[in-house]
Design a protein around this motif. Structure first.
Motif, PDB file in Angstrom:
ATOM      1  N   VAL A 113     148.710  25.385  81.183  1.00  0.00           N
ATOM      2  CA  VAL A 113     148.768  24.028  81.682  1.00  0.00           C
ATOM      3  C   VAL A 113     147.820  23.774  82.729  1.00  0.00           C
ATOM      4  N   ASP A 114     147.910  24.437  83.563  1.00  0.00           N
ATOM      5  CA  ASP A 114     147.001  24.662  85.022  1.00  0.00           C
ATOM      6  C   ASP A 114     145.496  24.639  84.345  1.00  0.00           C
ATOM      7  N   CYS A 115     145.270  25.347  83.405  1.00  0.00           N
ATOM      8  CA  CYS A 115     143.682  25.402  82.797  1.00  0.00           C
ATOM      9  C   CYS A 115     143.200  24.148  82.501  1.00  0.00           C
ATOM     10  N   PHE A 116     144.286  23.509  81.277  1.00  0.00           N
ATOM     11  CA  PHE A 116     143.945  22.257  80.517  1.00  0.00           C
ATOM     12  C   PHE A 116     144.139  20.872  81.694  1.00  0.00           C
ATOM     13  N   LEU A 117     144.699  21.036  82.535  1.00  0.00           N
ATOM     14  CA  LEU A 117     144.899  19.954  83.534  1.00  0.00           C
ATOM     15  C   LEU A 117     143.486  19.936  84.248  1.00  0.00           C
ATOM     16  N   LEU A 118     143.053  21.193  84.537  1.00  0.00           N
ATOM     17  CA  LEU A 118     141.587  21.134  85.444  1.00  0.00           C
ATOM     18  C   LEU A 118     140.335  20.530  84.505  1.00  0.00           C
ATOM     19  N   THR A 119     140.526  20.507  82.993  1.00  0.00           N
ATOM     20  CA  THR A 119     139.778  20.131  82.172  1.00  0.00           C
ATOM     21  C   THR A 119     140.078  18.705  82.095  1.00  0.00           C
ATOM     22  N   ALA A 120     141.052  18.108  82.148  1.00  0.00           N
ATOM     23  CA  ALA A 120     141.328  16.727  82.391  1.00  0.00           C
ATOM     24  C   ALA A 120     140.907  16.055  83.323  1.00  0.00           C
ATOM     25  N   MET A 121     141.063  16.593  84.649  1.00  0.00           N
ATOM     26  CA  MET A 121     140.609  16.160  85.850  1.00  0.00           C
ATOM     27  C   MET A 121     139.082  16.022  85.816  1.00  0.00           C
ATOM     28  N   ALA A 122     138.244  17.114  85.104  1.00  0.00           N
ATOM     29  CA  ALA A 122     137.022  17.040  84.856  1.00  0.00           C
ATOM     30  C   ALA A 122     136.476  15.819  84.152  1.00  0.00           C
ATOM     31  N   PHE A 126     134.152  12.437  85.018  1.00  0.00           N
ATOM     32  CA  PHE A 126     133.033  12.088  84.157  1.00  0.00           C
ATOM     33  C   PHE A 126     132.996  10.415  83.823  1.00  0.00           C
ATOM     34  N   LEU A 127     134.189  10.196  83.454  1.00  0.00           N
ATOM     35  CA  LEU A 127     134.529   8.700  83.076  1.00  0.00           C
ATOM     36  C   LEU A 127     134.359   7.699  84.207  1.00  0.00           C
ATOM     37  N   PRO A 132     131.597   3.923  84.866  1.00  0.00           N
ATOM     38  CA  PRO A 132     132.650   3.253  85.767  1.00  0.00           C
ATOM     39  C   PRO A 132     133.147   1.785  85.367  1.00  0.00           C
ATOM     40  N   LEU A 133     132.453   0.965  84.500  1.00  0.00           N
ATOM     41  CA  LEU A 133     132.946  -0.457  84.301  1.00  0.00           C
ATOM     42  C   LEU A 133     133.965  -0.216  83.069  1.00  0.00           C
ATOM     43  N   THR A 134     133.972   0.814  82.456  1.00  0.00           N
ATOM     44  CA  THR A 134     135.218   0.952  81.394  1.00  0.00           C
ATOM     45  C   THR A 134     136.093   1.905  81.567  1.00  0.00           C
ATOM     46  N   TYR A 135     136.058   2.434  83.058  1.00  0.00           N
ATOM     47  CA  TYR A 135     136.685   3.679  83.417  1.00  0.00           C
ATOM     48  C   TYR A 135     138.396   3.417  83.346  1.00  0.00           C
ATOM     49  N   SER A 136     138.612   2.271  83.637  1.00  0.00           N
ATOM     50  CA  SER A 136     140.230   1.728  83.616  1.00  0.00           C
ATOM     51  C   SER A 136     140.825   1.823  82.374  1.00  0.00           C
ATOM     52  N   THR A 137     140.075   1.378  81.424  1.00  0.00           N
ATOM     53  CA  THR A 137     140.238   1.251  80.075  1.00  0.00           C
ATOM     54  C   THR A 137     140.292   2.518  79.220  1.00  0.00           C
ATOM     55  N   ARG A 138     139.525   3.268  79.443  1.00  0.00           N
ATOM     56  CA  ARG A 138     139.338   4.446  79.008  1.00  0.00           C
ATOM     57  C   ARG A 138     140.271   5.619  79.485  1.00  0.00           C
ATOM     58  N   ILE A 222     127.513  18.100  84.244  1.00  0.00           N
ATOM     59  CA  ILE A 222     126.124  18.091  84.034  1.00  0.00           C
ATOM     60  C   ILE A 222     125.730  16.635  83.881  1.00  0.00           C
ATOM     61  N   HIS A 223     126.509  15.721  83.193  1.00  0.00           N
ATOM     62  CA  HIS A 223     126.468  14.340  83.149  1.00  0.00           C
ATOM     63  C   HIS A 223     126.830  13.578  84.486  1.00  0.00           C
ATOM     64  N   VAL A 224     127.916  14.221  85.297  1.00  0.00           N
ATOM     65  CA  VAL A 224     128.132  13.725  86.458  1.00  0.00           C
ATOM     66  C   VAL A 224     126.895  13.892  87.382  1.00  0.00           C
ATOM     67  N   ALA A 225     126.291  15.005  87.448  1.00  0.00           N
ATOM     68  CA  ALA A 225     125.321  15.412  88.308  1.00  0.00           C
ATOM     69  C   ALA A 225     123.987  14.653  88.100  1.00  0.00           C
ATOM     70  N   ALA A 226     123.967  14.277  86.744  1.00  0.00           N
ATOM     71  CA  ALA A 226     122.710  13.405  86.425  1.00  0.00           C
ATOM     72  C   ALA A 226     122.724  11.774  86.678  1.00  0.00           C
ATOM     73  N   ALA A 227     124.256  11.548  86.814  1.00  0.00           N
ATOM     74  CA  ALA A 227     124.561  10.256  86.992  1.00  0.00           C
ATOM     75  C   ALA A 227     124.393   9.979  88.556  1.00  0.00           C
ATOM     76  N   VAL A 228     124.908  11.104  89.351  1.00  0.00           N
ATOM     77  CA  VAL A 228     124.853  10.888  90.766  1.00  0.00           C
ATOM     78  C   VAL A 228     123.418  10.926  91.303  1.00  0.00           C
ATOM     79  N   LEU A 229     122.436  11.655  90.907  1.00  0.00           N
ATOM     80  CA  LEU A 229     121.333  11.615  91.007  1.00  0.00           C
ATOM     81  C   LEU A 229     120.330  10.420  90.820  1.00  0.00           C
ATOM     82  N   ARG A 230     120.933   9.670  90.190  1.00  0.00           N
ATOM     83  CA  ARG A 230     120.418   8.337  89.827  1.00  0.00           C
ATOM     84  C   ARG A 230     120.912   7.231  91.066  1.00  0.00           C
TER      85      ARG A 230
END
Length: 315
Positions: A113-122, A126-127, A132-138, A222-230
């Motif tokens: 469960v720990d393993c999959f919760l860490l994935t859910a947190m990642a 990402f969302l 950010p605009l659709t985060y609360s919905t997704r 990878i997507h998070v890093a790309a978004a942050v660098l922008r």
């Protein structure tokens, strides 16, 4: 579960856990150290859970998953350490066959469960950063509950598979486990059956159950890093990276020790080094998680302060 009787040999009904030390003089010191570690881990994780529950600022998906992770960490350490402490007090090293398999099942269930919760947190990070605009919905309450339920379902399937598979093996000879809790690599070494299929099963299922989450976490960041660098603002980049660094640290420790422990079966003989890895899996990881998540997070620190002082958050 009871071991299957053999017509041409004896059947092991209990195992002997050698524990961390074999010198009687060191047992009191080991008992005190691990009792302190257990109390620190339980207290730290329950404090994080209390902070998440009482602090309105922490009523977000990320901290919902963190609260669940804290509960799993308390469970992981409670499956192994209290039993070891009782054996140290009673000067008893034996554990019945059924209790050994029960411990194995619950340890792999909670760690899974720990393993999959860490994935859910990642996925949540990402969302939050990339959408950010659709985060609360997704990432609404329904999605959060579904992710936690899926984590439990996958972990239960994994733990049950390995427990049933190990119960089909015969144990008719040595029953001494050079460890302080029951786990698959040590039991494979003691079986008088051919464990090749079980080892392949562990590797294959482990590759799916750990490899898939690792790949998802890697792609998310990878997507998070790309978004942050922008992000043009240096302060904005720093804030975005700080929200992810704690999670990445926990992921690195968790998966690093897990891969070392389970993905090298048959390559080398198990030794006392595996006890050190076991300490990381059962004690160090759950104990440092509250520290990692609160060290650089002022919201968590403020919530913990209110929990300890009994003050309520300002409306």
């Amino acid at each position: 579960m009871q071991p299957k009787p053999r017509a041409n040999g004896t059947t092991v009904t209990e195992f002997i856990l050698l524990g961390l030390v074999e010198t009687p003089e060191l047992c009191p010191l080991v008992f005190l150290l691990f009792l302190l570690a257990y109390m620190t881990t339980v207290g730290g994780n329950l404090s994080i859970l209390a902070a998440v529950l009482v602090e309105p600022k922490l009523h977000t998906p990320m901290y919902f998953f963190l609260g669940n992770l804290s509960v799993m960490d308390v469970g992981c350490i409670s499956v192994t350490i209290p039993c070891m402490l009782v054996r140290l007090l009673a000067h008893k090293r034996t554990i019945p066959y059924g209790d050994c398999l029960t411990q194995l099942f619950f340890f792999h269930l909670l760690a899974g469960v720990d393993c999959f919760l860490l994935t859910a947190m990642a996925y949540d990070r990402f969302l939050a950063i990339c959408w950010p605009l659709t985060y609360s919905t997704r990432m609404n309450h329904t999605v959060q509950r579904i992710l936690v339920a899926m984590s439990w379902a996958c972990a239960f399937s994994n733990a049950l598979t390995h427990t049933v598979a190990i119960s089909t093996l015969n144990f008719c000879g040595p029953n001494v486990i050079n460890h302080f809790y029951c786990d698959l690599p040590q039991l494979f070494q003691l079986s008088c059956s051919n464990t090749q299929l079980n080892e392949l099963l562990l590797f294959a299922v482990g590759f799916i159950m750990a490899g898939t989450p690792m790949a998802l976490i890697f792609m998310s960041y990878i997507h998070v890093a790309a978004a942050v660098l922008r992000i043009r603002s240096a302060e904005g980049r720093k804030k975005a990276f700080s929200t992810c660094s704690s999670h990445l640290t926990v992921v690195a420790i968790f998966y690093g020790t897990g891969i070392f422990n389970y993905m090298r079966l048959g390559s080398i003989k198990l030794s006392d080094k595996d006890k050190a890895i076991g300490i990381f899996n059962t004690v160090i990881n759950p104990m440092v998680n509250p520290l990692i998540y609160s060290l650089r997070n002022p919201d968590v620190q403020a919530a913990l302060w209110r929990v300890f002082t009994g003050r309520r958050a300002a409306a």
